[in-house]
Design a protein around this motif. Structure first.
Motif, PDB file in Angstrom:
ATOM      1  N   GLN A  61      68.307  31.895 -29.723  1.00 39.41           N
ATOM      2  CA  GLN A  61      69.744  31.618 -29.750  1.00 39.41           C
ATOM      3  C   GLN A  61      70.090  30.440 -28.849  1.00 39.41           C
ATOM      4  OE1 GLN A  61      70.802  36.173 -29.320  1.00 39.41           O
ATOM      5  NE2 GLN A  61      72.654  35.047 -29.808  1.00 39.41           N
ATOM      6  N   LEU A  62      69.547  30.445 -27.644  1.00 36.44           N
ATOM      7  CA  LEU A  62      69.850  29.380 -26.693  1.00 36.44           C
ATOM      8  C   LEU A  62      69.369  28.023 -27.208  1.00 36.44           C
ATOM      9  CD1 LEU A  62      68.787  31.384 -23.524  1.00 36.44           C
ATOM     10  CD2 LEU A  62      71.132  30.750 -24.115  1.00 36.44           C
ATOM     11  N   PHE A  63      68.198  28.012 -27.821  1.00 36.28           N
ATOM     12  CA  PHE A  63      67.658  26.788 -28.423  1.00 36.28           C
ATOM     13  C   PHE A  63      68.601  26.275 -29.512  1.00 36.28           C
ATOM     14  CE2 PHE A  63      65.207  24.612 -31.670  1.00 36.28           C
ATOM     15  CZ  PHE A  63      64.410  23.735 -30.952  1.00 36.28           C
ATOM     16  N   ALA A  64      69.063  27.186 -30.367  1.00 41.03           N
ATOM     17  CA  ALA A  64      69.933  26.788 -31.472  1.00 41.03           C
ATOM     18  C   ALA A  64      71.286  26.309 -30.970  1.00 41.03           C
ATOM     19  CB  ALA A  64      70.111  27.963 -32.440  1.00 41.03           C
ATOM     20  N   TRP A  65      71.824  26.948 -29.940  1.00 42.39           N
ATOM     21  CA  TRP A  65      73.105  26.507 -29.395  1.00 42.39           C
ATOM     22  C   TRP A  65      73.036  25.048 -28.947  1.00 42.39           C
ATOM     23  CZ3 TRP A  65      74.587  31.135 -25.697  1.00 42.39           C
ATOM     24  CH2 TRP A  65      74.937  32.237 -26.486  1.00 42.39           C
ATOM     25  N   LEU A  66      71.995  24.688 -28.238  1.00 41.95           N
ATOM     26  CA  LEU A  66      71.871  23.310 -27.764  1.00 41.95           C
ATOM     27  C   LEU A  66      71.843  22.333 -28.938  1.00 41.95           C
ATOM     28  CD1 LEU A  66      69.265  23.869 -24.908  1.00 41.95           C
ATOM     29  CD2 LEU A  66      71.666  23.207 -24.614  1.00 41.95           C
ATOM     30  N   ASN A  67      71.150  22.715 -30.000  1.00 42.25           N
ATOM     31  CA  ASN A  67      71.113  21.851 -31.183  1.00 42.25           C
ATOM     32  C   ASN A  67      72.493  21.714 -31.815  1.00 42.25           C
ATOM     33  OD1 ASN A  67      68.406  21.279 -31.000  1.00 42.25           O
ATOM     34  ND2 ASN A  67      67.753  22.769 -32.523  1.00 42.25           N
ATOM     35  N   VAL A  68      73.178  22.837 -31.967  1.00 42.67           N
ATOM     36  CA  VAL A  68      74.513  22.796 -32.579  1.00 42.67           C
ATOM     37  C   VAL A  68      75.502  22.037 -31.698  1.00 42.67           C
ATOM     38  CG1 VAL A  68      76.464  24.227 -33.334  1.00 42.67           C
ATOM     39  CG2 VAL A  68      74.133  24.928 -33.884  1.00 42.67           C
TER      40      VAL A  68
END
Length: 231
Positions: free
Chosen positions: A110-117
């Motif tokens: 989730q944290l990885f995806a948040w940074l991308n978004v």
């Protein structure tokens, strides 16, 4: 996922030929569950994070710093847990280790995806933990501002020497060491979550951080009981 020693890691070359086929299948199954949890976390993070520059945290924000550093913190907990599952036959501890590994893999995703978004980089030019020195929402500073200076090791993170000791341990020794290290690791995770809660009103971040505090504190209490049983 950060693996400090691929040759000694459960995901790398295996120098432990004494394990039988059934044990190997259990280890592979556990690793696959962790991988599935990581992928699920990435998908969940992408689905829940609101897009748009107006609402996205900046690259230097507490939210982005927390997302980067907590990934590193979680990844070590995953590695430690898989190491334990390869070194004990205690089913209670093996189940707890798998629970921790899958839960923290999903959150790391989730944290990885948040940074991308959010459109911010996964790495930063600032030292680790710099975000904990940022002012709180009320414009002040709390105990976290001075407890960990930028660039210092993250709270609760096991040292390379401690990780090697866990790799070298077996049976009861491995169980005790893992419990000691994971209790401190969880305390550090709770501290990081409380620090970001004092610095953000982002709904997604506060929801995850509150979940970290509540779940990891319960696991600390449980692991403390398990460690006392092995004293």
């Amino acid at each position: 996922m950060t693996i400090t020693d691929p040759a000694a890691s459960p995901f790398g070359a295996d120098a432990r030929p004494e394990r039988g086929p059934a044990r190997v299948r259990l280890i592979v199954a556990g690793a696959l569950l962790v991988l599935v949890a990581l992928v699920a976390g990435v998908l969940l993070g992408r689905a829940t994070a609101p897009a748009g520059a107006a609402s996205a945290p900046s690259a230097e924000s507490a939210e982005a710093g927390f997302a980067r550093d907590m990934q590193t913190h979680h990844n070590q907990a995953v590695e430690m847990s898989i190491l334990l599952r390869d070194r004990t036959d205690d089913e209670e501890l093996r189940l707890l280790a798998l629970d921790i590994a899958t839960a923290q893999s999903q959150q790391a995703g989730q944290l990885f995806a948040w940074l991308n978004v959010w459109g911010v980089p996964q790495t930063s030019t600032e030292p680790e933990m710099a975000w904990m020195a940022l002012p709180t929402l009320d414009g002040g500073h709390d105990e976290h501002s001075t407890a960990h200076m930028p660039g210092e090791p993250m709270p609760g993170l096991a040292t390379p020497e401690q990780m090697q000791a866990l790799r070298d341990a077996e049976g009861l020794e491995a169980e005790r060491l893992w419990l000691e290290l994971m209790i401190e690791h969880h305390k550090g995770g709770v501290e990081m979550a409380e620090a970001v809660l004092a610095r953000t009103d982002d709904e997604l971040v506060t929801r995850l951080a509150n979940g970290v505090v509540q779940l990891q504190q319960k696991e600390i209490d449980y692991m403390t009981e398990l460690l006392e049983e092995r004293s």
